[in-house]
Scaffold this active site. Structure first.
Site, PDB file in Angstrom:
ATOM      1  CG  HIS A   1     -12.181   5.783  -3.374  1.00  0.00           C
ATOM      2  ND1 HIS A   1     -11.802   5.648  -1.954  1.00  0.00           N
ATOM      3  CD2 HIS A   1     -12.650   7.002  -3.252  1.00  0.00           C
ATOM      4  CE1 HIS A   1     -12.157   6.572  -1.266  1.00  0.00           C
ATOM      5  NE2 HIS A   1     -12.807   7.585  -1.924  1.00  0.00           N
TER       6      HIS A   1
ATOM      7  CB  CYS B   1     -28.403  -6.636  12.018  1.00  0.00           C
ATOM      8  SG  CYS B   1     -29.188  -8.355  12.489  1.00  0.00           S
TER       9      CYS B   1
ATOM     10  CD  GLN C   1     -12.003  -1.727   4.043  1.00  0.00           C
ATOM     11  OE1 GLN C   1     -12.826  -0.583   4.376  1.00  0.00           O
ATOM     12  NE2 GLN C   1     -12.585  -2.850   4.351  1.00  0.00           N
TER      13      GLN C   1
ATOM     14  CG  ASN D   1       3.229   4.131   2.418  1.00  0.00           C
ATOM     15  OD1 ASN D   1       2.948   3.011   1.775  1.00  0.00           O
ATOM     16  ND2 ASN D   1       3.182   5.259   1.813  1.00  0.00           N
TER      17      ASN D   1
HETATM   18  N1  LIG Z   1     -15.654  -3.201   1.438  1.00  0.00           N
HETATM   19  C1  LIG Z   1     -16.436  -2.214   1.752  1.00  0.00           C
HETATM   20  O1  LIG Z   1     -17.494  -2.686   2.210  1.00  0.00           O
HETATM   21  C2  LIG Z   1     -16.222  -0.806   1.615  1.00  0.00           C
HETATM   22  C3  LIG Z   1     -16.925   0.070   2.407  1.00  0.00           C
HETATM   23  C4  LIG Z   1     -16.769   1.321   2.264  1.00  0.00           C
HETATM   24  C5  LIG Z   1     -15.803   1.700   1.719  1.00  0.00           C
HETATM   25  N2  LIG Z   1     -14.832   0.912   1.289  1.00  0.00           N
HETATM   26  C6  LIG Z   1     -13.570   1.616   0.552  1.00  0.00           C
HETATM   27  O2  LIG Z   1     -12.399   1.336   1.439  1.00  0.00           O
HETATM   28  C7  LIG Z   1     -11.518   2.412   1.465  1.00  0.00           C
HETATM   29  C8  LIG Z   1     -11.143   2.939   2.955  1.00  0.00           C
HETATM   30  O3  LIG Z   1     -12.522   3.742   3.210  1.00  0.00           O
HETATM   31  P1  LIG Z   1     -12.277   4.567   4.637  1.00  0.00           P
HETATM   32  O4  LIG Z   1     -13.680   5.237   5.096  1.00  0.00           O
HETATM   33  O5  LIG Z   1     -11.737   3.587   5.690  1.00  0.00           O
HETATM   34  O6  LIG Z   1     -11.436   5.513   4.083  1.00  0.00           O
HETATM   35  P2  LIG Z   1     -10.550   6.813   4.949  1.00  0.00           P
HETATM   36  O7  LIG Z   1     -10.033   7.620   4.047  1.00  0.00           O
HETATM   37  O8  LIG Z   1     -11.468   7.306   6.237  1.00  0.00           O
HETATM   38  O9  LIG Z   1      -9.262   5.821   5.499  1.00  0.00           O
HETATM   39  C9  LIG Z   1      -8.196   5.393   4.676  1.00  0.00           C
HETATM   40  C10 LIG Z   1      -6.899   5.430   5.571  1.00  0.00           C
HETATM   41  O10 LIG Z   1      -5.848   4.698   4.541  1.00  0.00           O
HETATM   42  C11 LIG Z   1      -4.838   5.303   5.114  1.00  0.00           C
HETATM   43  N3  LIG Z   1      -3.767   5.398   4.061  1.00  0.00           N
HETATM   44  C12 LIG Z   1      -3.657   6.166   3.122  1.00  0.00           C
HETATM   45  N4  LIG Z   1      -2.690   5.680   2.312  1.00  0.00           N
HETATM   46  C13 LIG Z   1      -2.102   4.975   2.914  1.00  0.00           C
HETATM   47  C14 LIG Z   1      -0.801   4.086   2.902  1.00  0.00           C
HETATM   48  N5  LIG Z   1       0.040   4.091   1.606  1.00  0.00           N
HETATM   49  N6  LIG Z   1      -0.274   3.129   3.672  1.00  0.00           N
HETATM   50  C15 LIG Z   1      -0.796   3.030   4.873  1.00  0.00           C
HETATM   51  N7  LIG Z   1      -2.213   3.664   5.018  1.00  0.00           N
HETATM   52  C16 LIG Z   1      -2.447   4.503   4.093  1.00  0.00           C
HETATM   53  C17 LIG Z   1      -5.208   6.761   5.495  1.00  0.00           C
HETATM   54  O11 LIG Z   1      -4.355   7.557   6.442  1.00  0.00           O
HETATM   55  C18 LIG Z   1      -6.536   6.433   6.261  1.00  0.00           C
HETATM   56  O12 LIG Z   1      -6.569   6.440   7.458  1.00  0.00           O
HETATM   57  C19 LIG Z   1     -11.980   3.307   0.506  1.00  0.00           C
HETATM   58  O13 LIG Z   1     -11.858   3.211  -0.766  1.00  0.00           O
HETATM   59  C20 LIG Z   1     -13.542   3.045   0.447  1.00  0.00           C
HETATM   60  O14 LIG Z   1     -14.200   3.423  -0.521  1.00  0.00           O
HETATM   61  C21 LIG Z   1     -15.069  -0.311   1.114  1.00  0.00           C
END
Ligand SMILES: NC(=O)c1ccc[n+]([C@@H]2O[C@H](COP(=O)([O-])OP(=O)(O)OC[C@H]3O[C@@H](n4cnc5c(N)ncnc54)[C@H](O)[C@@H]3O)[C@@H](O)[C@H]2O)c1
Ligand SMILES: NC(=O)c1ccc[n+]([C@@H]2O[C@H](COP(=O)([O-])OP(=O)(O)OC[C@H]3O[C@@H](n4cnc5c(N)ncnc54)[C@H](O)[C@@H]3O)[C@@H](O)[C@H]2O)c1
Lengths: 552, 552
Positions: free
Chosen positions: B260, B403, B256, B235
């Site tokens: 949200h 890209c 990441q 975690n």
């Molecule tokens: N920076 C960017 O450009 C960008 C782009 C898209 C999305 N995001 C944001 O990034 C986040 C992740 O997106 P995603 O598509 O990978 O989501 P996702 O839901 O596919 O993956 C999230 C992961 O986090 C893991 N997780 C959850 N709680 C956890 C914890 N306490 N400890 C360890 N792991 C944990 C889950 O098991 C999952 O694999 C979202 O909030 C999304 O909105 C950022």
């Protein structure tokens, strides 16, 4: 101090009617006969403006004058921000006003941005350039009062009276609509100039300075068997409370002060207009607090009058929400006017359709009135409306007509008007539009979408789809606003205006847009489960993939 | 259990490529090699879905198959609600997902609607059918890590390491992007299947079961002079805290997880995945509470690591806001990645541009790679990216390429690709799109528009204008979403996809849309006062009425 009036006649100031039309309509919105406070660019509905400031206004005008037929101007909260290459069947202007990311979508944040010159409140038809003066609301108010009479008084309004507040841009329609529907009315208004404006334009019959005087006028009218409307100079919260104390119960109770905007739209009890103006400069929070406290008093009085038998309704200014936030927990015990009276119309795509003669000639409107009667021969209620309108409604600014019609009629009427332009029956092109308060164009859970059958009140995908579809179809200008009617945070809605310039291309665009636009309203209500809408969709042959599979 | 894959090759299932394209892209979003949880129609980013349910999916497919070239399908939160007559230069599909009237725009209300079948979370590219697997985020993450190295480590990442959480659809790009940029990485992920998926697809190098094991791997890599990425099964809140206690400070810290979405996206400390799944059924409020408490712990640790010298950034999952709501008052002390590293790119309209070969043939992508190098000969960084991508990125589903390019290049590239389709160099048409995280397409005050120069972070007129303009210009599909990236209430954004089918009409549409779309981003940043944007606007000859008057 500037005085703006739309040019009349057939001479173009822009490169084509497609750009001349928004130019005239923007200017018409600021015509002193149309706008409530033209110097501040305020059209109606509290601080609903047509452009962000005079510099932006001038630049919009200059840009429209030079805009080509394959270009599109973007307007962002009343500011002209860009010109882009599109094509002939695309809108000439795309407008987004007052939109805020939800977590920040409140008056505090909006007012802060507004003060920095970063925002503008577009209301519904102010920032989207299709306000037509108080007439725009008359028919809707009239239809509502007729529906009230039907539902509560076996259709007989004679000898009965309505209590309301507010004689502003929209609220000023109430006394005329009430007497047209057969009711007398006392409308409490704190700004004498507003009452005088309504007297001058024939919207209200008399002025009173005390409740007793007003009640005597209503009593007298009852004796004479002829309804009267009275503008009472006072604070609505005071008068509503006084009636409770006196034990006098009106037949109908509502309100159209600008309660949606506690900072700018509602005068607190015990305050003069001057004090309010000063305090708005000095201590905004204090104004909001005092205004909302007075609204709570007014809503309490409305609830008491309702319990004593008055037909009580919220007329779309969000006053219940304000009172709720002040601790009046049963504020929503009286219904909004849409679920109570208007929704069945929305189910058939019926709403405040309107058109404007760009020639400036009233004859053009009278000819279209006649055409509507010809094309809709079997609707005596509508004919009656058109006759009354011609007789009793003074045009404000460019001559215009409002007429609640729906899916089955809008495109037909539009094409007929275009034909009349083509063959010279009308002196110049006409624009056709509608309020954002319409069947498919708004999500507003305290008003247009209150109490939807399936609970989807707050889903705002619908107005966004409406705006995108109207853009795709080729409306002449399309707008997306936030916070109209009920204030910041409480609504999202879209508008369209389309030009009839007599061309074949316009005919094709009108056929698409004036069909699709009300059709999205029928679709939205059918999707929510309303039978009237499902039947209308079936009758009119709408293509609704999830419903046409058999569960209609 | 259904397995969806997009058809390949040149045979049409729909009536034209204009409808075949959205059909294939919808299906591709649900390809098991692309989507995180295809059975639940979940593509990525918590519960970001491609269609509301399987019935809606089937009906979208059926409708696209029969859709004519002058018709437009409306999709409302993943449900196909209507088909309307438009014209050839209008979009074939218009999409609005997850939009809620602001006062109701929160997860509680959304989840309630979702449970009743009235809503769908579209995230950004899930509900708008232009997700291309984890590659979609690789370059952006790579660019960010490169910028971090430049800003904090004189451009030298060697021997340094990044700590992060989450190896989901987007987060899974982090380890590959980190090693591409020269950093080692420990990515804490609580779901072993996610780590294994990244190992299989080459995104992460190793797996570890304890912090010590992971740290040893990083140490070893440092000795060997070659970066390594480690997926650590644990975690994130636990591990971030453990590092604080141990006194070990990473060089860079971010996260990441799907913070949200506190109900579905973040595993509370001390909970198993099974417990979380169960509790989501039984007591949503308890899940949200526990998740947010753990996020506060994690953010506290991030703040401590920052104070000890780690370059710490929010990677766009709104974890700071969640911690703030839990009482971590200085949660926003570490910056978001956009103001810190990405905004200068946005000022020139640069963002995550991407395209997909509908043929299914990787050769088509390699040929476009080559074309990009030809057309942009003077950008070694970009060439380096294309080489690395070809070598290290496994395609997921239909072959695609991302890209980051901007205003000066997008339309040129698009027209060249269209030409390649026309003259047969490519086996089948290509679609071009972008993330909603782009220069002109999003208002998101905790992410893309955090800390705008003029304070206009929350003004969402811009993405709405972007969507309307792209609709007017004739993109093949256009979408308007709410809540992507940072969750309900915190963002509004729009997407486009446009088809290159080799026709002259497509050439005209591409010329307009792929110019206008990034141009709105330059316009938005110029309006906010950024010099880079103002200069770009001037150089590229944008027509911005209020700026061209002299104050550029
Ligand atoms: N920076 C960017 O450009 C960008 C782009 C898209 C999305 N995001 C944001 O990034 C986040 C992740 O997106 P995603 O598509 O990978 O989501 P996702 O839901 O596919 O993956 C999230 C992961 O986090 C893991 N997780 C959850 N709680 C956890 C914890 N306490 N400890 C360890 N792991 C944990 C889950 O098991 C999952 O694999 C979202 O909030 C999304 O909105 C950022
Ligand atoms: N039902 C509908 O179809 C509909 C349509 C449009 C607008 N509205 C709503 O109706 C309200 C009124 O709109 P408008 O255009 O007339 O606004 P406006 O701001 O032009 O007029 C409001 C009037 O209320 C008066 N007023 C304010 N506080 C008062 C008080 N305490 N006592 C007495 N009078 C008071 C003001 O002096 C002003 O004349 C707004 O909230 C608007 O959003 C309803």
């Amino acid at each position: 101090s500037r005085v703006i009036r739309a040019p009349r006649g057939t001479e173009l100031n822009a490169k084509s009617w497609q750009t001349e039309a928004p130019l005239r309509m923007l200017m018409n919105n600021l015509d002193p006969d149309v706008a409530e406070h033209p110097q501040g660019l305020v059209v109606y509905g509290g601080i609903g403006r047509a452009a962000r400031n005079w510099e932006c206004f001038d630049q919009i005008v200059a840009t429209l004058k030079r805009l080509e037929l394959d270009e599109t101007l973007l307007v962002q909260s009343g500011k002209p921000v860009g010109v882009f290459k599109t094509h002939e069947n695309a809108p000439r202007v795309l407008i987004a006003n007052s939109n805020l990311v939800p977590h920040w979508a409140n008056w505090e944040h909006f007012n802060e941005l507004d003060k920095q010159g970063l925002a503008m409140y577009g209301q519904m038809t102010a920032g989207s350039w299709i306000y037509i003066g108080t007439q725009g609301i008359v028919q809707g108010t009239y239809e509502t009062f007729v529906a009230v009479a039907k539902k509560h008084f076996d259709g007989v309004a004679a000898g009965r009276w309505v209590l309301t507040g507010g004689l502003g841009g929209m609220g000023g329609a109430q006394p005329l609509a009430a007497t047209m529907a057969g009711f007398s009315m006392i409308a409490v208004e704190c700004d004498e100039s507003r009452i005088d404006f309504r007297l001058r334009t024939g919207y209200v019959d008399k002025k009173a300075y005390s409740l007793d005087e007003a009640l005597a006028m209503v009593e007298q009218a009852k004796v004479e068997g002829k309804p009267v409307s009275v503008g009472l100079l006072a604070n609505a919260a005071d008068i509503f409370g006084e009636l409770v104390e006196k034990g006098v119960t009106p037949d109908v109770v509502t309100d159209q002060t600008s309660a949606h905007d506690p900072l700018n739209g509602y005068l607190p009890q015990g305050w003069t207009m001057e004090k309010a103006a000063e305090m708005r400069q000095q201590d905004e929070a204090a104004v909001v607090k005092a205004a909302k406290a007075s609204m709570a008093v007014q809503v309490q009085a409305m609830l008491t009058l309702q319990s004593r038998g008055a037909a009580t309704l919220d007329y779309g200014n969000n006053i219940r929400q304000m009172a709720l936030e002040e601790g009046v927990n049963n504020a929503f015990d009286f219904p909004g006017f849409v679920p109570a009276y208007i929704r069945p119309l929305f189910c058939e795509g019926i709403g405040p359709f309107r058109w404007v003669a760009l020639s400036g000639d009233p004859e053009d409107i009278y000819k279209t009135d006649q055409k509507v009667k010809e094309l809709i021969p079997d609707d005596p209620h509508l004919h009656n409306w058109l006759d009354m309108a011609r007789e009793r409604i003074h045009f404000q600014g460019l001559p215009a007509r409002i007429c609640w019609v729906g899916l089955k009629d809008r495109a037909r009427l539009g094409r007929a008007f275009n034909e009349m332009v083509k063959n010279g029956e009308l002196k110049a092109p006409v624009v056709i539009g509608r309020d954002h308060l319409d069947s498919g164009s708004v999500a507003s859970p305290n008003r247009e979408t209150e109490g939807m059958m399936d609970g989807s009140d707050a889903v705002s995908d619908w107005p966004l789809l409406n705006a995108m579809l109207n853009t795709a179809g080729g409306a002449t200008w399309v707008s997306l606003h936030h916070g109209g009617g009920v204030g910041m945070g409480f609504s999202q809605h879209s508008g369209i205006v389309i030009l009839c310039d007599g061309s074949d291309e316009a005919d094709a665009r009108i056929s698409r847009v004036l069909w699709n636009d009300p059709a999205t309203g029928v679709m939205r209500h059918a999707d929510a489960g309303y039978d009237i809408a499902k039947n209308c969709a079936e009758e009119q042959g709408l293509d609704l993939p999830m419903l046409n599979k058999g569960d209609i």
